[in-house]
Design an enzyme around this catalytic site. Structure first.
Site, PDB file in Angstrom:
ATOM      1  CB  CYS A  74       0.247  25.773 -11.594  1.00 55.05           C
ATOM      2  SG  CYS A  74      -1.010  24.695 -12.336  1.00 55.05           S
ATOM      3  CG  HIS A 126       3.781  23.232 -13.498  1.00 57.46           C
ATOM      4  ND1 HIS A 126       3.740  23.241 -12.123  1.00 57.46           N
ATOM      5  CD2 HIS A 126       2.540  22.878 -13.911  1.00 57.46           C
ATOM      6  CE1 HIS A 126       2.528  22.897 -11.715  1.00 57.46           C
ATOM      7  NE2 HIS A 126       1.777  22.680 -12.785  1.00 57.46           N
ATOM      8  CD  GLU A 182       7.243  23.517 -11.298  1.00 56.25           C
ATOM      9  OE1 GLU A 182       6.215  22.919 -10.935  1.00 56.25           O
ATOM     10  OE2 GLU A 182       7.238  24.698 -11.715  1.00 56.25           O
TER      11      GLU A 182
END
EC number: 4.3.2.10
Length: 202
Positions: A81, A183, A185
């Protein structure tokens, strides 16, 4: 086990990135200690917030030259990001600022009539073969939250997404330096595959 350092420069939720690697069986260290970073086999540069703040913090913790040095030494680096955005030469968020200069290009506002920020799930389009996308396919969906986008040369564009009429680089990279605008994650199984592929290149 390889030593991976998640760089702590007071930007973003580092624990969620650490948890994502742990789910893959990979321990990581969250640190801004210069010696620890220097000894790492790979570096992760997360980030949520504004480009100038990120660069200010990297400078405050004496991390800019060290990251550039480790990149030049061939250490794998993954920016996520805002962490991806600062890999570029220049950013125009709030003010014009120099980035780390590890990738060619600039970070500019997303110019679209769609709602800003670009937030939510969007599809990936693979632009070229790369170890980072080894487990991915066109139309895989990942999670984005951002108002600015990178511009980069075609030879550094690995995958992109479209938002309205705008083509947004989603995965970029050159040699050992990789960036994800989304992202991993927060992107479920597809994000897990991106991190898995990164680990396999270390």
């Amino acid at each position: 086990m390889k030593k991976i350092v998640i760089i702590d420069y007071n930007i973003g939720n580092l624990q969620s990135v650490q948890a994502a690697f742990l789910r893959l069986g990979q321990e990581t260290v969250i640190s801004r200690d210069l010696e620890e970073i220097r000894k790492a086999d790979a570096l992760i540069l997360p980030g949520v917030g504004a480009f100038p703040t990120a660069m200010n913090n990297l400078k405050k913790f004496n991390l800019i030259e060290l990251i550039q040095e480790r990149a030049a030494a061939g250490i794998p680096i993954l920016g996520i990001c805002l962490g991806m955005q600062v890999l570029f030469e220049k950013g125009y968020e709030i003010e014009e600022r120099q980035g780390l200069g590890l990738l060619k290009g600039e970070v500019i506002p997303i110019k679209t009539n769609e709602k800003i920020p670009h937030m939510g799930w969007n599809q990936l389009n693979l632009a070229k073969a790369s170890p980072t996308t080894h487990y991915l396919s066109d139309n895989d969906e990942v999670y984005f939250v951002h108002s600015y986008q990178a511009t980069c040369p075609d030879d550094e564009l690995i995958a992109y997404t479209t938002y309205g009429e705008v083509k947004i680089p989603a995965i970029v990279g050159k040699n050992n330096v990789i960036g994800c605008q989304f992202h991993p994650e927060k992107s479920g199984e597809i994000g897990r595959k991106v991190l898995k592929a990164f680990l396999e290149e270390i």
